[in-house]
Design a protein around this motif. Sequence first.
Motif, PDB file in Angstrom:
ATOM      1  N   ILE A 100       4.395  -3.677  -0.608  1.00  0.00           N
ATOM      2  CA  ILE A 100       4.581  -3.079  -1.929  1.00  0.00           C
ATOM      3  C   ILE A 100       3.470  -3.579  -2.848  1.00  0.00           C
ATOM      4  CG2 ILE A 100       6.181  -2.855  -3.869  1.00  0.00           C
ATOM      5  CD1 ILE A 100       8.444  -3.554  -1.793  1.00  0.00           C
ATOM      6  N   VAL A 101       2.572  -2.683  -3.234  1.00  0.00           N
ATOM      7  CA  VAL A 101       1.415  -3.068  -4.053  1.00  0.00           C
ATOM      8  C   VAL A 101       1.351  -2.133  -5.259  1.00  0.00           C
ATOM      9  CG1 VAL A 101      -1.044  -3.623  -4.054  1.00  0.00           C
ATOM     10  CG2 VAL A 101       0.241  -3.736  -1.906  1.00  0.00           C
ATOM     11  N   PRO A 102       2.159  -2.393  -6.294  1.00  0.00           N
ATOM     12  CA  PRO A 102       2.180  -1.483  -7.441  1.00  0.00           C
ATOM     13  C   PRO A 102       0.827  -1.292  -8.105  1.00  0.00           C
ATOM     14  CG  PRO A 102       4.081  -2.961  -7.502  1.00  0.00           C
ATOM     15  CD  PRO A 102       3.174  -3.466  -6.422  1.00  0.00           C
ATOM     16  N   ASP A 103      -0.008  -2.323  -8.142  1.00  0.00           N
ATOM     17  CA  ASP A 103      -1.296  -2.211  -8.837  1.00  0.00           C
ATOM     18  C   ASP A 103      -2.201  -1.161  -8.206  1.00  0.00           C
ATOM     19  OD1 ASP A 103      -0.556  -4.083 -10.664  1.00  0.00           O
ATOM     20  OD2 ASP A 103      -1.765  -5.717  -9.823  1.00  0.00           O
ATOM     21  N   HIS A 104      -1.976  -0.880  -6.929  1.00  0.00           N
ATOM     22  CA  HIS A 104      -2.794   0.131  -6.257  1.00  0.00           C
ATOM     23  C   HIS A 104      -1.974   1.351  -5.845  1.00  0.00           C
ATOM     24  CE1 HIS A 104      -6.252  -2.493  -6.233  1.00  0.00           C
ATOM     25  NE2 HIS A 104      -5.517  -3.455  -5.726  1.00  0.00           N
ATOM     26  N   GLY A 105      -0.680   1.356  -6.159  1.00  0.00           N
ATOM     27  CA  GLY A 105       0.151   2.519  -5.851  1.00  0.00           C
ATOM     28  C   GLY A 105       0.356   2.724  -4.368  1.00  0.00           C
ATOM     29  N   ARG A 106       0.633   1.626  -3.666  1.00  0.00           N
ATOM     30  CA  ARG A 106       0.740   1.677  -2.203  1.00  0.00           C
ATOM     31  C   ARG A 106       2.085   1.088  -1.795  1.00  0.00           C
ATOM     32  NH1 ARG A 106      -3.617  -1.417  -1.124  1.00  0.00           N
ATOM     33  NH2 ARG A 106      -2.626  -3.223  -0.184  1.00  0.00           N
ATOM     34  N   ILE A 107       2.777   1.756  -0.877  1.00  0.00           N
ATOM     35  CA  ILE A 107       4.070   1.277  -0.386  1.00  0.00           C
ATOM     36  C   ILE A 107       4.284   1.814   1.018  1.00  0.00           C
ATOM     37  CG2 ILE A 107       5.492   3.214  -1.222  1.00  0.00           C
ATOM     38  CD1 ILE A 107       7.423   1.009  -2.375  1.00  0.00           C
ATOM     39  N   GLU A 108       5.039   1.081   1.826  1.00  0.00           N
ATOM     40  CA  GLU A 108       5.218   1.424   3.245  1.00  0.00           C
ATOM     41  C   GLU A 108       6.704   1.454   3.589  1.00  0.00           C
ATOM     42  OE1 GLU A 108       4.169  -0.512   7.667  1.00  0.00           O
ATOM     43  OE2 GLU A 108       3.220  -1.313   5.847  1.00  0.00           O
TER      44      GLU A 108
END
Length: 224
Positions: A100-108
């Motif tokens: 979960i990487v909100p700063d880059h808008g990435r989630i799995e």
Amino acid sequence: MSQPSNWKPATAPQAEPIEGRFIRLEKLDPARHGDDLWDVLQGPEADPTLWDYLPYGPFSERASFDRWLDGNAASRDPLFYSVIDRASGQVQGILSLMSIVPDHGRIEIGHIAFAGAMQRTPKGSEAVYLLGKLGFALGNRRLEWKCNNANARSKRAAERFGFVFEGVFRQHMVIKGQNRDTAWYSITDDEWPTVAAGFERWLSADNQRPEGQAQTLEACRNPS
């Protein structure tokens, strides 16, 4: 494609309950969900191949299984959900949002362990759809799926769900003492509306009938 200059960081998920047609997702709670999960994931009716490509399991005794559940429940990334069959109330699997990487808008979506009772039913697909829907509603630009490149079943599932294959990271990990080459897949925010519409058509009462599905998920995603 979304332009980063017009984009704000995503919001982190909070594991609120999510209601679907066939299932309900709840934050993993070992006290309430543990007995069912032990029965369906380790009991006599469990899928014998369930743990083949996961970095843990199988569990030979309940205490180690409970410690594993407790660790999962305490984690925020991965953030684990239990999958509850709405018809019976039985907990029939778990999965998570992770990386979960909100700063880059990435989630799995990962750490998927579904009981045999979920397989060859709409329940597993609905669980993936509900977490994908949440991931993009939180403002993410990218939803990921990663698996062992030798895991043909997981790769077929990713493609069926509408994920796009991006390549293989060679010698990416060592899992249970074995090399893992990792296959990467994704859905981007500009692709999601088409993928979501396909899920919704496939899960609808018109398509999911007592005698089985009228059309495949791929056909619902690409209607003629």
